[in-house]
Design an enzyme around this catalytic site. Sequence first.
Site, mmCIF file in Angstrom:
data_model
loop_
_atom_site.group_PDB
_atom_site.id
_atom_site.type_symbol
_atom_site.label_atom_id
_atom_site.label_comp_id
_atom_site.label_asym_id
_atom_site.label_seq_id
_atom_site.Cartn_x
_atom_site.Cartn_y
_atom_site.Cartn_z
ATOM 1 N N GLU A 1 -10.331 6.741 4.777
ATOM 2 C CA GLU A 1 -9.265 6.141 5.830
ATOM 3 C C GLU A 1 -9.167 6.861 7.252
ATOM 4 O O GLU A 1 -10.326 6.947 7.855
ATOM 5 C CB GLU A 1 -7.899 6.606 5.174
ATOM 6 N N ASP B 1 0.688 -1.361 -0.223
ATOM 7 C CA ASP B 1 0.196 0.177 -0.039
ATOM 8 C C ASP B 1 1.023 1.169 0.044
ATOM 9 O O ASP B 1 1.984 1.323 -0.084
ATOM 10 C CB ASP B 1 -1.024 -0.088 1.168
#
Length: 834
Positions: free
Chosen positions: A525, A324
């Site tokens: 997020e 990521d």
Amino acid sequence: MPVRHLPSTRILLAALLTCTSAGMALAGNAAAVHPALWPKAHWPLPADAALERRVQALMAKMSVQDKVGQLIQADIGSITPAQMRKYHLGSILAGGNSKPGGGRFATVAQWKALTDAFYHAAMDTSGGHVAIPPLFGIDAVHGDNGTIGATLFPQNSALGNAHDPALMRAIGAATAAEVRATGFNWSFAPTLAVPQDPRWGRAYEGYSQDPRVVASYAGPMVEGLQGTPGTASFLDDAHVIASAKHFLADGGTKDGKDQGDAEIDEYTLIAIHSAGYPPAIDAGVQTVMASFSSWNGVKMLANRGLLTDVLKRRMDFQGFVVGDWNAQGQIPGCTNQDCPAAYDNGADMLMAPDSWRGLYEHTLAEVKSGAIPMARVDDAVARILRVKFRMGLFAAGAPSTQPLARESERIVGSAAHRALARRAVRESLVLLKNDGNLLPLDPHQRILVAGEGADNISQQSGGWTLTWQGTGLSNADFPGAQSIGAGIAEQVRAAGGKAEIAPDGHYTRKPDVAVVVFGETPYAEFQGDIPNLRFRPGDDHDLDLIRRLRAQGIPVVAVFLCGRPLWVNREINAANAFVVAWLPGSEGGGVADVLLRKPDGRIDYDFRGKLAFAWPRSAVVGRGKPQFPLGYGLSYADHVNLPKLPEQSGVSGNEVLVDDYLEKGKATHGYAIALTGADGKAVEPIATPAATADGSLHMTALDYKAQEDARRLDWSGGAASFSLVATSPLDLDRQTNGDVMLVTTMRIDAQGAQPAWIGMRCGHDCRGRVELPRAAVPSGWQRVGVPLKCLRAAGADMHHIVAPFVVDAGKGTRLAISRVVLGTNPDRVLPCTH
């Protein structure tokens, strides 16, 4: 029945695991990995000797530099086609806030032009490189959500309530078509998290807290995106590469902290969090994205046991593993630019958005020195090349020349795709309350649609919509889309009724019924992490609106927009009917389809949604039984009057927010204003007006949007500072890794001879700040952003921030401040000067 009864996953898997001595070992040693106990998967693609010959022939021509380039993915905001021509990286991504030319939004034409430019650069062999087409990746998590005019499907937490795997396959195929039409060939989806704590800011990216729902969706969604293995459609021109993410237990971290630590035993890791991966691998998913998060203190990119022994060997995953966003920098001993351990542990490609050049140089040196074995490099490169060959990229040509891209105007935001999204909205709505059978509504009535979500496509779509956080948008940014209020008004007026949209609830003529649309505002997020499940603590304006309408004798249907279950007992009690619409996306008319009868009285669409997340009785996670269990959901056949729900949240005191420091001129809970004079002495004012002891800095109240909702700062002596001091140090490293900024709502009235600075303090002699350029802000109020990366580069230790906002200035500077937060949507961004 209002409840869909499901067998207990934990009971079923307990029978499978704990009846063995190995199962007891799971419970006894939470840190160990036992690959033999994990579920097997079956890679669906047979051995292909011709493919292997092509891969080996290409690798024989590749230099070490070519091979290292394939292992790295860069973001369009930090690499140019000219640099791609030199380094020949394996992949390019467009992060949530990265758009062509540094713009805020992107059209289909702009995306195609950009991907073409990088494609031609990668295929240029003039520098001695081998021509290898790049993978173009994007977070298409609820449709082609980074493109103006694309179809926006409901977010995953909505889709889980539909319990419809076939619908997932259709959505995957539609998403793939729109993504491919814009020039991309890789979607970072599906998210196979199994969120166990709704406080997690990414909970809405998961389909359900129930692993069986996630497992049932994984395969169909992958097949929708990629096509079905063994058929001509598999990875053809109408499909994209999928990415099962985030491996593993991103939805199981302690307290729901994004990028946090899953402090659970291996049994729970297997039983709950691995559920979606075997079916995704069985469907031939080509990539798996490793999570930022940790399992019992070990970051996923540092966990060879899980990435290599479990995923690649036990589960037979033969695609490639990608990291990521700069996640490699979180491994002990690594930085964003240097992490041989991540490759050694099983990552094949690292996402290095802005750190790619340093990573390339370090990795190249480590391969040449043998620190990274050539066998590991060759395995990773071969995995990546197999995916590219399967995709047909070597013969596909430039992105804009491919079949769907040539028909992009017909495909992106097509009527068929919007109809599919509208169906998904209908199937995902959950009815929690319908006292007196107020619903369905008669469209011949006079209907008011109120609430801030009444005519707000951005709010109903949530994060990961056009931008990373999905904020700062207007309905004009969504051509072809329809708000919930517009959808209701359209059907009511077509039936001969009267409809009025008034977000504040002030109508021109008293309605027969009101639909109040309200809920969460967009986030993504860690920006969405919350301390408990209270909905907007301290802000009751939505509740007040419902109660005001009820007090006027108007029945109210509450339509709640949310990415996760939240404690809204008071709002449920206040309304006659309560519908959870989740985050439905661009097709708000799907809500109207279910709320309204047809003009002839028929009911075309009933409520079908059943909760894929239990609804809380308390705002404290895990306290007591849920208010509404998994599988709950009323239909029009149910005649249930809901008893009054308890209105005590269970939360005492106020929460300290890590991203909100000053509101309406006042420090939020957990922070205090400090004025430090030119003499170095600080005072903590308890009221306004206030001043430093030496008189070098004065603070007074000021009206901005309301009475005394801002503070005026006037420097009249030597160098002095205004600070917001935290009661305990803050760790802002996660936020710094993203595109987060320190955003100040401010007005500059005058600047003195000495420069003025905005920054953060991390200790007595530790700080990071940037200069406020002269005339940086026009007269009037502006949201001024300072990238946290700038403050880190200027010396701030982002792991230990003691004052998240500091303004240093000298005599003659005058400015006003109303709000200080972390965010991504400023009016103006200050340059990184220090």
